[in-house]
Design a protein around this motif. Structure first.
Motif, PDB file in Angstrom:
ATOM      1  N   ARG A 192       0.824  -1.209   0.000  1.00 54.25           N
ATOM      2  CA  ARG A 192       0.000   0.000   0.000  1.00 54.25           C
ATOM      3  C   ARG A 192       0.858   1.258   0.000  1.00 54.25           C
ATOM      4  O   ARG A 192       0.523   2.249  -0.661  1.00 54.25           O
ATOM      5  N   GLU A 193       1.960   1.230   0.741  1.00 56.07           N
ATOM      6  CA  GLU A 193       2.837   2.404   0.781  1.00 56.07           C
ATOM      7  C   GLU A 193       3.492   2.638  -0.574  1.00 56.07           C
ATOM      8  O   GLU A 193       3.654   3.779  -1.011  1.00 56.07           O
ATOM      9  N   ALA A 194       3.862   1.544  -1.274  1.00 57.84           N
ATOM     10  CA  ALA A 194       4.457   1.689  -2.606  1.00 57.84           C
ATOM     11  C   ALA A 194       3.455   2.296  -3.588  1.00 57.84           C
ATOM     12  O   ALA A 194       3.801   3.167  -4.398  1.00 57.84           O
ATOM     13  N   VAL A 195       2.184   1.862  -3.494  1.00 58.15           N
ATOM     14  CA  VAL A 195       1.146   2.436  -4.377  1.00 58.15           C
ATOM     15  C   VAL A 195       0.928   3.905  -4.047  1.00 58.15           C
ATOM     16  O   VAL A 195       0.770   4.747  -4.939  1.00 58.15           O
ATOM     17  N   ARG A 196       0.952   4.252  -2.742  1.00 54.73           N
ATOM     18  CA  ARG A 196       0.738   5.648  -2.356  1.00 54.73           C
ATOM     19  C   ARG A 196       1.879   6.552  -2.790  1.00 54.73           C
ATOM     20  O   ARG A 196       1.676   7.716  -3.170  1.00 54.73           O
ATOM     21  N   LEU A 197       3.095   6.021  -2.774  1.00 57.27           N
ATOM     22  CA  LEU A 197       4.266   6.850  -3.097  1.00 57.27           C
ATOM     23  C   LEU A 197       4.424   7.074  -4.591  1.00 57.27           C
ATOM     24  O   LEU A 197       5.108   8.025  -4.993  1.00 57.27           O
ATOM     25  N   ALA A 198       3.850   6.226  -5.433  1.00 61.73           N
ATOM     26  CA  ALA A 198       4.091   6.335  -6.881  1.00 61.73           C
ATOM     27  C   ALA A 198       3.678   7.708  -7.419  1.00 61.73           C
ATOM     28  O   ALA A 198       4.496   8.406  -8.044  1.00 61.73           O
ATOM     29  N   PRO A 199       2.443   8.192  -7.213  1.00 59.68           N
ATOM     30  CA  PRO A 199       2.103   9.529  -7.730  1.00 59.68           C
ATOM     31  C   PRO A 199       2.869  10.641  -7.018  1.00 59.68           C
ATOM     32  O   PRO A 199       3.137  11.683  -7.607  1.00 59.68           O
ATOM     33  N   LEU A 200       3.252  10.421  -5.744  1.00 65.34           N
ATOM     34  CA  LEU A 200       4.002  11.450  -5.026  1.00 65.34           C
ATOM     35  C   LEU A 200       5.388  11.624  -5.627  1.00 65.34           C
ATOM     36  O   LEU A 200       5.911  12.746  -5.718  1.00 65.34           O
ATOM     37  N   ARG A 201       6.014  10.522  -6.077  1.00 62.80           N
ATOM     38  CA  ARG A 201       7.326  10.636  -6.726  1.00 62.80           C
ATOM     39  C   ARG A 201       7.210  11.411  -8.033  1.00 62.80           C
ATOM     40  O   ARG A 201       8.067  12.252  -8.358  1.00 62.80           O
ATOM     41  N   ASP A 202       6.142  11.162  -8.791  1.00 63.57           N
ATOM     42  CA  ASP A 202       5.953  11.920 -10.050  1.00 63.57           C
ATOM     43  C   ASP A 202       5.764  13.400  -9.743  1.00 63.57           C
ATOM     44  O   ASP A 202       6.334  14.266 -10.420  1.00 63.57           O
ATOM     45  N   GLU A 203       4.955  13.697  -8.716  1.00 62.31           N
ATOM     46  CA  GLU A 203       4.754  15.101  -8.353  1.00 62.31           C
ATOM     47  C   GLU A 203       6.066  15.743  -7.906  1.00 62.31           C
ATOM     48  O   GLU A 203       6.356  16.898  -8.248  1.00 62.31           O
ATOM     49  N   CYS A 204       6.889  15.014  -7.163  1.00 60.25           N
ATOM     50  CA  CYS A 204       8.170  15.544  -6.700  1.00 60.25           C
ATOM     51  C   CYS A 204       9.062  15.903  -7.878  1.00 60.25           C
ATOM     52  O   CYS A 204       9.718  16.953  -7.888  1.00 60.25           O
ATOM     53  N   ARG A 205       9.089  15.038  -8.905  1.00 66.45           N
ATOM     54  CA  ARG A 205       9.930  15.338 -10.071  1.00 66.45           C
ATOM     55  C   ARG A 205       9.438  16.601 -10.779  1.00 66.45           C
ATOM     56  O   ARG A 205      10.240  17.456 -11.181  1.00 66.45           O
ATOM     57  N   ARG A 206       8.101  16.751 -10.907  1.00 66.56           N
ATOM     58  CA  ARG A 206       7.572  17.929 -11.612  1.00 66.56           C
ATOM     59  C   ARG A 206       7.826  19.214 -10.809  1.00 66.56           C
ATOM     60  O   ARG A 206       8.289  20.220 -11.364  1.00 66.56           O
ATOM     61  N   VAL A 207       7.523  19.188  -9.503  1.00 68.27           N
ATOM     62  CA  VAL A 207       7.683  20.393  -8.686  1.00 68.27           C
ATOM     63  C   VAL A 207       9.149  20.784  -8.577  1.00 68.27           C
ATOM     64  O   VAL A 207       9.510  21.973  -8.647  1.00 68.27           O
ATOM     65  N   THR A 208      10.039  19.801  -8.435  1.00 67.34           N
ATOM     66  CA  THR A 208      11.465  20.104  -8.339  1.00 67.34           C
ATOM     67  C   THR A 208      11.964  20.753  -9.625  1.00 67.34           C
ATOM     68  O   THR A 208      12.737  21.735  -9.584  1.00 67.34           O
ATOM     69  N   ALA A 209      11.542  20.224 -10.766  1.00 63.83           N
ATOM     70  CA  ALA A 209      11.975  20.819 -12.040  1.00 63.83           C
ATOM     71  C   ALA A 209      11.476  22.255 -12.161  1.00 63.83           C
ATOM     72  O   ALA A 209      12.229  23.159 -12.568  1.00 63.83           O
ATOM     73  N   LEU A 210      10.217  22.523 -11.773  1.00 58.37           N
ATOM     74  CA  LEU A 210       9.663  23.875 -11.883  1.00 58.37           C
ATOM     75  C   LEU A 210      10.340  24.825 -10.893  1.00 58.37           C
ATOM     76  O   LEU A 210      10.661  25.977 -11.237  1.00 58.37           O
ATOM     77  N   ALA A 211      10.588  24.392  -9.651  1.00 63.90           N
ATOM     78  CA  ALA A 211      11.243  25.252  -8.655  1.00 63.90           C
ATOM     79  C   ALA A 211      12.672  25.561  -9.071  1.00 63.90           C
ATOM     80  O   ALA A 211      13.149  26.704  -8.911  1.00 63.90           O
ATOM     81  N   ASP A 212      13.402  24.566  -9.593  1.00 62.20           N
ATOM     82  CA  ASP A 212      14.775  24.819 -10.046  1.00 62.20           C
ATOM     83  C   ASP A 212      14.790  25.785 -11.223  1.00 62.20           C
ATOM     84  O   ASP A 212      15.687  26.641 -11.331  1.00 62.20           O
TER      85      ASP A 212
END
Length: 1002
Positions: free
Chosen positions: A805-825
């Motif tokens: 369940r934790e792996a399923v929950r983290l999957a969209p969060l990792r995608d969001e992290c990549r997008r937000v990090t790219a935009l903030a940088d």
């Protein structure tokens, strides 16, 4: 915006009233403000800014006391009147700063609050109409019409050439600060901070999710401990942030679950065998115990029968005593009734004795005689009732007469006092009127001081926070350095332990070997020489603790860095709010203002009391007149009443004198007779009660003798001696019942077993018990192993489910992290996609600077006869920001020059072109409002004659756009080139203004 007329009075260096006609000066496009140094050229611009914004530009803002002229007469108020057209409306602004003036009455000074008046002219009729006298409403109205803050107005209307010369030579950071004040880019900086916060937040959530997965993996490994050789998951753990960390955790959990199920099946078979052996041993133990119990029970029954025979005599005595006590219980009510009657007789006799002691006559009279005496006394009391009422009436009339006499004396005293106080009223009225006026002036002064005190306290608080945060910054820097050192040490410690564990890993594998179990490395079931751990062997738990310590140290380091950044941002805000003044100076100013405000407030607070006292004095004077008239009326009305009461009182006193019969009063005589009647009544009742109690005692004695005879006792005393408490009777009955039960139990035990029965000699409970204990131990071990296997399977299933369940929950969060990090940088300028490494706020400022450079370039080409062109550059300058570069393109050489290489004259006309361009861009940013009047302050002395002509031509060309430019300078050559002039003349009595217009050729 166009200026028409300015009037200054007692302002700056101007002592009197002076009028400046900007329409006359601006009629030729260019006009000159000149005069000696310190005459007051800049004061004219200060007056314009003060009229519009209630503040002066530059370092003089905040020093309102400097606005008043030291040369002005004390009774001349400081005032500025500005007539201008803005937004198509003709307005007149009149401002007076807070100032001190002489009192209109008496000596000393008073302080007037700041005042403003805004008027508008009707174009059709030419009449002026008032719009507002409120500071806030005037500021809002002018702010909407001008569309610029005070800083923007001072930058684009009052062009300070020195600021733009520094702007040309400044670095990227200094240019960014100036542009940030002129163009509000705070929302873009806020967007950068918001993206940074989003990035930190989502990264933190991803790290927390990875930590949860690693924690679950660690728990899975702990749950799978002891399954080595049956699929135990490998011990290497993926690091947090690993792209495929979730897949690795799920694979290792599946391996652990498979090994746990195999162990569970083996434990179930072992448990089944142990249960069968345990049941057999328990059955044999039960049979041996039953045979042994029957033999011991027969022997115990024989011993108990002997003991019962020895107790029989004592039991017979208890049975006889219990029977007599139960017979005596029937006599107990009669005994209690006789004791109660005897106690009642004694109490009645005592009450009769006490009642007869209070009688005045014979003490042995019967009850009938006492009752007759009581009735006689009460008949006498009825005859005294009329006299008692007369005495009460006499007392009331006497009190009323005294009251009327006291009121008469009080009214006469009131007339005397009222006459005296009316004589002193006028003097007190004049004193209170002067006190009200003084308190009103102090209240106005307290309001002004409160505003100054609030601003001073804000700066003091900001300065205190500024100084306090410096120490916290040093501590935070030290904490960050310490955290970095600890993180590095923890990392080295973890790597060292990991390396030492790998060196002794053979001994760790050998610890799981057992006889007949295959080796997980070579597969052999024989282990002739397994490795042994050395003294310093590191196990998995020690390595995990070191790794956890390393991760905690990294977290502490990041937290310390974030805390330091937050403190630095707070420090910048407090420095901006407090300025450079020392905290001691600000505190001293706050203290001085507090003392002055407290003094003025204390005196001003007396206003309400003074007004109230004045009103009360006037009301008191009117009340005195009314009171005198009322007192005279009451005195006249009271005289006849006093005479009537005196006559009635004499008649009542004669009547009561006969009824007293020597007593102090009729009421006293009545009280004595009532007390005697009550005593006689009480004695009669007590005598009657005593006689009735004696009769009841005789009847109780007869009933007691009869009850004792019927119960079988010779005398009542014998029955009383046989009585026992219910608790004693219960004890005797319990002993008898116990003896009977024991007798029956012994008989039953003797009949249950016959000595010498078959099988008695072969029972051995001890050996059967030892066999059962051994079987129970084997069963417990097997059950514990089976329960542990089932628990391990259930725990591993639950942990695996959580990990999935934790792996399923983290999957969209990792995608969001990549997008937000790219935009903030990208917004912060640290992304590889941002080629110029330009921040978002800098990008917006660069666009504004590019507009300014384009607007300034056209004027610069004309000023320099086509030689120079101002260009904007996005290139980085050293380690500074990119996007804020300015270069001058030299048309003669075809090369770009840095603005820092310009000469003094070149710097002037380049900065002038930049200022004019900036004025156009800021005006457009403010809503496209037209600026028809501009002022340029100094800098012309650095130009040669030809360049000066070209610069003046450019400024004169503004006249074609119906704009006027005022040049503030003391350069002598400009006096012959610019016909329209405003001369500031300096003298010992203050400066004056003079309009001059040169004739052509002169």
């Amino acid at each position: 915006m166009r200026l028409h007329r300015l009037t200054v009075r007692a302002f700056g260096p101007f002592a009197g009233t002076h009028h400046i006609d900007f329409d006359r000066l601006a009629s030729q496009g260019l006009f000159l403000l000149h005069g000696p140094t310190g005459a007051g050229k800049t004061a004219v611009l200060d007056a314009v800014c003060f009229a519009l914004y209630a503040e002066v530009p530059g370092v003089r803002q905040g020093h309102r006391h400097a606005l008043r002229s030291d040369h002005a007469a004390p009774d001349t108020p400081t005032e500025v009147v500005l007539d201008l057209t803005v937004g198509g409306r003709r307005l007149e602004i009149t401002r007076r700063p807070e100032q001190t003036r002489p009192r209109k009455r008496g000596t000393g000074t008073t302080r007037d609050r700041a005042a403003v008046t805004l008027r508008e002219r009707d174009a059709a009729t030419g009449n002026w109409s008032a719009l507002s006298r409120s500071h806030q409403e005037t500021a809002q109205e002018l702010g909407q019409l001008l569309g610029m803050s005070r800083d923007q107005f001072c930058q684009v209307v009052l062009l300070p050439q020195g600021d733009f010369a520094r702007f040309l030579r400044a670095g990227a950071e200094d240019r960014a600060r100036l542009l940030g004040r002129l163009f509000d880019t705070r929302r873009f900086a806020a967007a950068e901070r918001h993206l940074t916060e989003l990035r930190a937040g989502v990264q933190q959530r991803v790290r927390e999710g990875d930590d949860i997965l690693l924690s679950l993996l660690h728990r899975i490994r702990q749950a799978a401990t002891g399954l080595a050789g049956r699929g135990e998951p490998p011990s290497d753990a993926p690091a947090p942030g690993t792209p495929h960390l979730a897949e690795a955790v799920l694979v290792q959990s599946a391996i652990a679950r498979s090994a746990a199920r195999e162990g569970r099946d083996i434990a179930a078979l072992a448990l089944s065998a142990a249960e069968a052996a345990h049941d057999l041993a328990e059955h044999r133990l039960a049979e041996a115990r039953e045979q042994h119990r029957r033999r011991q029970r027969h022997q115990e029954a024989l011993r108990r029968r002997t003991a019962l025979a020895q107790q029989r005599e004592h039991t017979d005595r208890d049975r006889d005593r219990l029977d007599r006590a139960r017979a005596a219980d029937t006599v107990a009510p009669a005994l209690a009734l006789r004791d109660a009657a005897e106690a009642e007789l004694r109490a009645a006799a005592e009450a009769e004795r006490r009642a007869r002691l209070s009688l005045s006559g014979p003490s042995d009279e019967p009850a009938e005689r006492l009752a007759e005496r009581e009735r006689s006394v009460r008949r006498h009391l009825g005859a005294l009732a009329s006299a008692r009422r007369a005495e009460d009436r006499s007392r009331h009339l006497s009190a009323e007469l005294h009251r009327l006499q006291d009121e008469d004396r009080a009214d006469r005293d009131l007339l005397t006092e009222a006459a005296r106080r009316r004589a002193c009223h006028q003097e007190e009225h004049d004193r209170l009127q002067a006190r009200v006026e003084q308190a009103r002036q102090e209240a106005h002064r307290a309001d002004r001081l409160a505003e100054e005190l609030a601003r001073a306290r804000e700066r003091e608080t900001a300065a205190r926070n500024r100084d306090d945060i410096a120490g916290r910054l040093r501590a935070a820097e030290a904490d960050l350095l310490r955290a970095r050192e600890l993180a590095a040490a923890a990392y080295d410690h973890w790597l060292g332990l990991k390396e030492r564990r790998l060196q002794g890993f053979a001994a760790e594998l050998a610890a799981g070997l057992g006889a007949g179990r295959p080796c997980p490395v070579c597969g052999s079931s024989e282990h002739p020489a397994p490795a042994r751990p050395d003294a310093g062997h590191i196990d998995r738990a020690a390595e995990e603790r070191a790794r956890a310590g390393h991760q905690q140290a990294q977290t502490d380091r990041d937290r310390a860095a974030a805390a330091l950044a937050a403190l630095r941002e707070q420090q910048a805000g407090w420095v901006a709010a407090s300025g450079e003044d020392a905290l001691e100076d600000l505190t001293a100013r706050v203290t001085a203002l507090q003392d002055a405000h407290a003094s003025a407030l204390a005196q001003g607070e007396d206003l309400g009391r003074a007004r109230e006292e004045l009103r009360l004095a006037e009301r008191e004077h009117a009340g005195l007149l009314t009171a005198e008239r009322e007192a005279e009326r009451r005195i006249a009305a009271r005289a006849s009443r006093i005479e009537t009461l005196g006559a009635e009182l004499d008649a009542l006193r004669e009547e009561t004198e006969q009824a007293r019969d020597g007593a102090p009063s009729v009421a006293h005589r009545v009280a004595v007779l009532e007390e005697e009647a009550e005593a006689l009544a009480e004695a009669a009742r007590a005598a009657l009660a005593s006689e009735e109690a004696a009769v009841r005692l005789k009847e109780a004695d007869a009933r007691l003798a009869d009850a004792a005879y019927r119960a079988g006792f010779g005398t009542p005393r014998a029955a009383q001696e046989a009585l026992l408490d219910p608790s004693e009777q219960r004890v005797l009955q319990q002993r008898l019942d116990a003896w009977r039960a024991e007798e029956a139990a012994v008989a039953a035990a003797l009949s249950d077993h016959t000595p010498g029965a078959e099988g008695d000699a072969v029972a051995d409970p001890d050996s059967a018990r030892a066999a059962a204990v051994a079987a129970t131990g084997r069963l417990r071990k097997a059950a514990a192993a089976d329960a542990a296997a089932h628990s391990r399977c259930a725990e591993l299933d639950a942990l695996s489910g959580q990990a999935a369940r934790e792996a399923v929950r983290l999957a969209p969060l990792r995608d969001e992290c990549r997008r937000v990090t790219a935009l903030a940088d990208l917004a912060a300028g640290t992304s590889s996609a941002n080629a110029y490494r330009m921040r978002l706020e800098t990008y917006v400022l660069a666009a504004r600077l590019e507009q300014v450079a384009a607007a300034a370039g056209a004027r610069l080409q004309r000023m320099s006869a086509g030689r120079y062109l101002l260009t904007h550059s996005d290139a980085r300058s050293g380690r500074g920001r990119s996007g804020l570069g300015l270069h001058v393109l030299d048309g003669w050489t075809g090369r770009e020059r840095d603005t820092a290489t310009l000469s003094g004259g070149e710097t002037f006309f380049v900065s002038l072109a930049l200022a004019l361009g900036l004025a156009d861009v800021v005006a457009e940013e403010a809503g496209g409002r037209r600026l028809d009047t501009l002022f340029i302050d100094e800098g012309f002395g650095s130009l040669d004659e030809q360049t000066l002509d070209e610069v003046l031509d450019v400024l004169d060309s503004l006249r074609e756009q119906d704009r006027s430019v005022g040049i503030v300078s003391h350069v002598p050559d400009l006096r012959t080139r610019i016909p329209a002039q405003l001369e500031i003349v300096k003298s010992r009595r203050g400066s004056t203004v003079r309009h001059r217009t040169l004739l052509p050729g002169g």
